[in-house]
Design a protein around this motif. Structure first.
Motif, short mmCIF file in Angstrom:
data_model
loop_
_atom_site.label_atom_id
_atom_site.label_comp_id
_atom_site.label_asym_id
_atom_site.label_seq_id
_atom_site.Cartn_x
_atom_site.Cartn_y
_atom_site.Cartn_z
N GLU A 15 4.23 5.49 10.64
CA GLU A 15 5.47 4.76 10.36
C GLU A 15 5.41 4.23 8.93
OE1 GLU A 15 8.18 4.32 12.22
OE2 GLU A 15 7.39 5.41 13.95
N VAL A 16 5.64 5.13 7.99
CA VAL A 16 5.43 4.83 6.57
C VAL A 16 6.21 3.60 6.11
CG1 VAL A 16 5.61 5.74 4.22
CG2 VAL A 16 4.99 7.26 6.11
N GLU A 17 7.51 3.64 6.22
CA GLU A 17 8.35 2.56 5.68
C GLU A 17 8.21 1.26 6.44
OE1 GLU A 17 9.99 2.65 2.78
OE2 GLU A 17 9.19 4.66 2.53
N LYS A 18 8.14 1.32 7.77
CA LYS A 18 8.12 0.11 8.59
C LYS A 18 6.76 -0.57 8.64
CE LYS A 18 9.45 0.97 12.68
NZ LYS A 18 9.91 1.25 14.01
N GLU A 19 5.67 0.21 8.63
CA GLU A 19 4.36 -0.38 8.89
C GLU A 19 3.27 -0.01 7.89
OE1 GLU A 19 3.93 1.02 12.88
OE2 GLU A 19 5.24 -0.54 13.68
N GLY A 20 3.20 1.25 7.50
CA GLY A 20 2.14 1.71 6.61
C GLY A 20 2.20 1.11 5.22
N PHE A 21 3.34 1.32 4.54
CA PHE A 21 3.47 0.80 3.18
C PHE A 21 3.48 -0.72 3.13
CE2 PHE A 21 5.36 4.86 1.12
CZ PHE A 21 4.09 5.38 1.00
N PRO A 22 4.11 -1.41 4.08
CA PRO A 22 4.02 -2.88 4.03
C PRO A 22 2.57 -3.39 4.12
CG PRO A 22 5.84 -2.24 5.42
CD PRO A 22 5.09 -0.98 5.09
N LEU A 23 1.75 -2.76 4.96
CA LEU A 23 0.34 -3.15 5.02
C LEU A 23 -0.35 -2.83 3.71
CD1 LEU A 23 -2.22 -4.13 6.45
CD2 LEU A 23 -2.47 -1.82 7.38
N MET A 24 -0.10 -1.64 3.18
CA MET A 24 -0.72 -1.24 1.92
C MET A 24 -0.32 -2.20 0.80
SD MET A 24 -0.72 2.45 0.01
CE MET A 24 1.01 2.42 -0.39
N ARG A 25 0.95 -2.58 0.75
CA ARG A 25 1.41 -3.51 -0.28
C ARG A 25 0.74 -4.88 -0.12
NH1 ARG A 25 6.38 -0.59 0.15
NH2 ARG A 25 7.16 -1.93 1.80
N ALA A 26 0.59 -5.33 1.11
CA ALA A 26 -0.06 -6.63 1.36
C ALA A 26 -1.51 -6.59 0.89
CB ALA A 26 0.01 -6.99 2.84
N THR A 28 -2.80 -4.43 -1.37
CA THR A 28 -2.79 -4.22 -2.82
C THR A 28 -2.50 -5.51 -3.56
OG1 THR A 28 -2.10 -1.93 -2.52
CG2 THR A 28 -1.74 -2.88 -4.69
N LYS A 29 -1.59 -6.31 -3.02
CA LYS A 29 -1.25 -7.59 -3.63
C LYS A 29 -2.50 -8.47 -3.76
CE LYS A 29 1.76 -11.58 -3.04
NZ LYS A 29 2.73 -12.22 -2.18
#
Length: 160
Positions: A15-26, A28-29
């Motif tokens: 679930e790239v947009e809903k779950e994967g990228f938000p975790l990755m962004r968190a 990475t931040k």
């Protein structure tokens, strides 16, 4: 936070947009480099990776509505395509909303068991606006790492 900061963190979530990228962004931040896979066969590495220390594994990878046995088998097959059998010590985080599948995942990985296994329900890691709360994720990981002091020290050493 003593999580590897050298790209030894893998996220596997379809679930790239809903779950994967938000975790990755968190992550990475907070200066935690990640490697991301959706689980699609054409995106898997040619050779499994070595030296990975933390894996966030979504258990239901494109298998919604399938029997639990199929969901677990698919997740384990994808995991083993990404993480080398001789990877070394790692923390496996069940990044899922399907807690009922965790024992099946543990049993299926008995040939390459993690140093520590953590259930991190996605829904419990979000803020009221739906964004992921890195503090909740960090707190849960810190709590579990304290139980495995050797792994914690190993991570500290690698970060240095």
């Amino acid at each position: 936070m003593n999580i590897p900061q050298n790209g030894r963190v893998v996220i596997i979530d379809d679930e790239v947009e809903k779950e994967g990228f938000p975790l990755m962004r968190a992550l990475t931040k907070n200066k935690i480099a990640t490697i991301y896979f959706t689980g699609n066969i054409e995106e898997l590495p040619d050779n499994p990776l070595k030296g990975i220390r933390i894996v966030f594994l979504d258990i239901v990878l494109g298998t919604d509505g399938q029997p639990a046995k199929t969901q677990i088998a698919t997740a384990v097959k994808i995991f083993k395509s990404i993480i080398d059998r001789h990877n070394g010590p790692y923390l496996l985080i069940a990044w899922t909303n399907h807690e009922e599948h965790i024992e099946g995942i543990k049993a299926a990985l008995n040939d390459m068991p993690p140093s520590c296994f953590l259930n991190l329900e996605k829904s419990k890691c979000k803020n009221t606006d739906g964004s992921f709360n890195i503090n909740k994720i960090e707190k849960k990981i810190k709590t579990e790492l304290k139980k495995v002091s050797a792994f914690h020290l190993f991570t500290l050493w690698e970060n240095l």
